[in-house]
Design a protein around this motif. Structure first.
Motif, PDB file in Angstrom:
ATOM      1  N   THR A  67     -22.511 -24.314  27.944  1.00  0.00           N
ATOM      2  CA  THR A  67     -23.324 -23.527  27.018  1.00  0.00           C
ATOM      3  C   THR A  67     -23.309 -24.142  25.626  1.00  0.00           C
ATOM      4  O   THR A  67     -24.330 -24.204  24.951  1.00  0.00           O
ATOM      5  CB  THR A  67     -22.813 -22.071  26.968  1.00  0.00           C
ATOM      6  OG1 THR A  67     -22.814 -21.534  28.286  1.00  0.00           O
ATOM      7  CG2 THR A  67     -23.681 -21.210  26.075  1.00  0.00           C
ATOM      8  N   ALA A  77     -25.456 -27.231  25.623  1.00  0.00           N
ATOM      9  CA  ALA A  77     -26.862 -26.812  25.573  1.00  0.00           C
ATOM     10  C   ALA A  77     -27.243 -26.360  24.162  1.00  0.00           C
ATOM     11  O   ALA A  77     -28.369 -26.586  23.716  1.00  0.00           O
ATOM     12  CB  ALA A  77     -27.121 -25.700  26.582  1.00  0.00           C
ATOM     13  N   ALA A  99     -31.114 -19.613  20.246  1.00  0.00           N
ATOM     14  CA  ALA A  99     -30.303 -20.278  21.271  1.00  0.00           C
ATOM     15  C   ALA A  99     -29.052 -20.907  20.654  1.00  0.00           C
ATOM     16  O   ALA A  99     -27.961 -20.849  21.236  1.00  0.00           O
ATOM     17  CB  ALA A  99     -31.127 -21.334  21.994  1.00  0.00           C
ATOM     18  N   ALA A 116     -25.188 -19.690  21.406  1.00  0.00           N
ATOM     19  CA  ALA A 116     -24.196 -20.640  21.917  1.00  0.00           C
ATOM     20  C   ALA A 116     -22.912 -20.576  21.093  1.00  0.00           C
ATOM     21  O   ALA A 116     -21.807 -20.570  21.642  1.00  0.00           O
ATOM     22  CB  ALA A 116     -24.768 -22.044  21.917  1.00  0.00           C
ATOM     23  N   SER A 122     -21.143 -17.299  21.845  1.00  0.00           N
ATOM     24  CA  SER A 122     -20.406 -17.307  23.114  1.00  0.00           C
ATOM     25  C   SER A 122     -19.034 -17.932  22.945  1.00  0.00           C
ATOM     26  O   SER A 122     -18.068 -17.497  23.567  1.00  0.00           O
ATOM     27  CB  SER A 122     -21.203 -18.042  24.194  1.00  0.00           C
ATOM     28  OG  SER A 122     -21.239 -19.428  23.937  1.00  0.00           O
ATOM     29  N   PRO A 178     -25.740 -17.615  28.618  1.00  0.00           N
ATOM     30  CA  PRO A 178     -26.483 -18.761  29.143  1.00  0.00           C
ATOM     31  C   PRO A 178     -27.833 -18.395  29.760  1.00  0.00           C
ATOM     32  O   PRO A 178     -28.795 -19.163  29.667  1.00  0.00           O
ATOM     33  CB  PRO A 178     -25.547 -19.359  30.198  1.00  0.00           C
ATOM     34  CG  PRO A 178     -24.205 -18.883  29.843  1.00  0.00           C
ATOM     35  CD  PRO A 178     -24.389 -17.564  29.177  1.00  0.00           C
ATOM     36  N   ASN A 200     -30.132 -17.918  26.844  1.00  0.00           N
ATOM     37  CA  ASN A 200     -30.427 -19.215  26.239  1.00  0.00           C
ATOM     38  C   ASN A 200     -31.414 -20.021  27.071  1.00  0.00           C
ATOM     39  O   ASN A 200     -32.277 -20.703  26.528  1.00  0.00           O
ATOM     40  CB  ASN A 200     -29.145 -20.017  26.025  1.00  0.00           C
ATOM     41  CG  ASN A 200     -28.473 -19.680  24.728  1.00  0.00           C
ATOM     42  OD1 ASN A 200     -28.999 -18.918  23.936  1.00  0.00           O
ATOM     43  ND2 ASN A 200     -27.313 -20.255  24.508  1.00  0.00           N
ATOM     44  N   ALA A 201     -31.278 -19.964  28.389  1.00  0.00           N
ATOM     45  CA  ALA A 201     -32.234 -20.663  29.250  1.00  0.00           C
ATOM     46  C   ALA A 201     -33.638 -20.106  29.052  1.00  0.00           C
ATOM     47  O   ALA A 201     -34.617 -20.862  28.964  1.00  0.00           O
ATOM     48  CB  ALA A 201     -31.810 -20.546  30.709  1.00  0.00           C
ATOM     49  N   GLY A 243     -31.642 -28.723  28.480  1.00  0.00           N
ATOM     50  CA  GLY A 243     -30.917 -27.558  27.977  1.00  0.00           C
ATOM     51  C   GLY A 243     -31.040 -26.363  28.909  1.00  0.00           C
ATOM     52  O   GLY A 243     -30.066 -25.630  29.127  1.00  0.00           O
ATOM     53  N   ASN A 257     -27.931 -24.558  30.869  1.00  0.00           N
ATOM     54  CA  ASN A 257     -27.699 -23.114  30.747  1.00  0.00           C
ATOM     55  C   ASN A 257     -27.736 -22.415  32.098  1.00  0.00           C
ATOM     56  O   ASN A 257     -26.965 -21.486  32.342  1.00  0.00           O
ATOM     57  CB  ASN A 257     -28.718 -22.488  29.795  1.00  0.00           C
ATOM     58  CG  ASN A 257     -28.307 -22.634  28.360  1.00  0.00           C
ATOM     59  OD1 ASN A 257     -27.173 -22.373  28.006  1.00  0.00           O
ATOM     60  ND2 ASN A 257     -29.233 -23.062  27.530  1.00  0.00           N
ATOM     61  N   SER A 263     -24.609 -20.468  33.756  1.00  0.00           N
ATOM     62  CA  SER A 263     -24.668 -19.047  34.088  1.00  0.00           C
ATOM     63  C   SER A 263     -23.991 -18.733  35.420  1.00  0.00           C
ATOM     64  O   SER A 263     -23.615 -17.593  35.668  1.00  0.00           O
ATOM     65  CB  SER A 263     -26.116 -18.556  34.096  1.00  0.00           C
ATOM     66  OG  SER A 263     -26.823 -19.134  35.178  1.00  0.00           O
TER      67      SER A 263
END
Length: 132
Positions: free
Chosen positions: A14, A17, A45, A49, A52, A67, A70-71, A115, A119, A123
């Motif tokens: 993560t 990414a 995003a 990150a 997290s 994640p 973020n994706a 990226g 992610n 996940s």
């Protein structure tokens, strides 16, 4: 008392990414036609990150869900950036313009896909190892 959770591979993916999202933002600044909300998607995003990494010891449910978000943010950035580049891509395909005019966009989209993949893989992986 010190937290005994140790960071795991999902968290590191993560973070990588998130670093890719920073590079994406730099390359997106070089794209011929830009759309402002793309920067907001990338900024969110990046912030998630970092968040997290900060929250890994406190709440594994939230850090496990980051994640996925973020994706989706990186996918949104790629799709919305393509919406303003449609004409330019058409010019390049028809031969009216050179490939160099969309090279930054191609690099940006390649980074966005990388990226997203990182992610998505993150996940499915744990973000913290339980101490024994």
């Amino acid at each position: 008392m010190m937290n005994k959770n140790k960071k795991s591979i999902g968290l590191y993916l993560t973070l990588v990414a998130g670093i890719i999202a920073i590079v994406e933002a730099v390359y997106y600044g070089k794209v011929m036609y830009t759309f402002q909300p793309v920067y907001y998607f990338l900024a969110a995003a990046i912030v998630l990150a970092v968040l997290s990494f900060v929250l890994v010891g406190f709440n594994k449910v939230i850090t496990g869900f980051i994640p996925v978000v973020n994706a989706a943010l990186m996918a949104s950035a790629a799709v919305w950036s393509a919406s303003v580049m449609v004409n330019q891509i058409g010019y390049v395909i028809s031969g009216l313009d050179g490939m160099d005019t969309i090279m930054s966009f191609i690099i940006f989209c390649s980074l966005a896909v990388a990226g997203m993949i990182l992610n998505i893989v993150a996940s499915f992986l744990p973000v913290a190892k339980e101490a024994e």
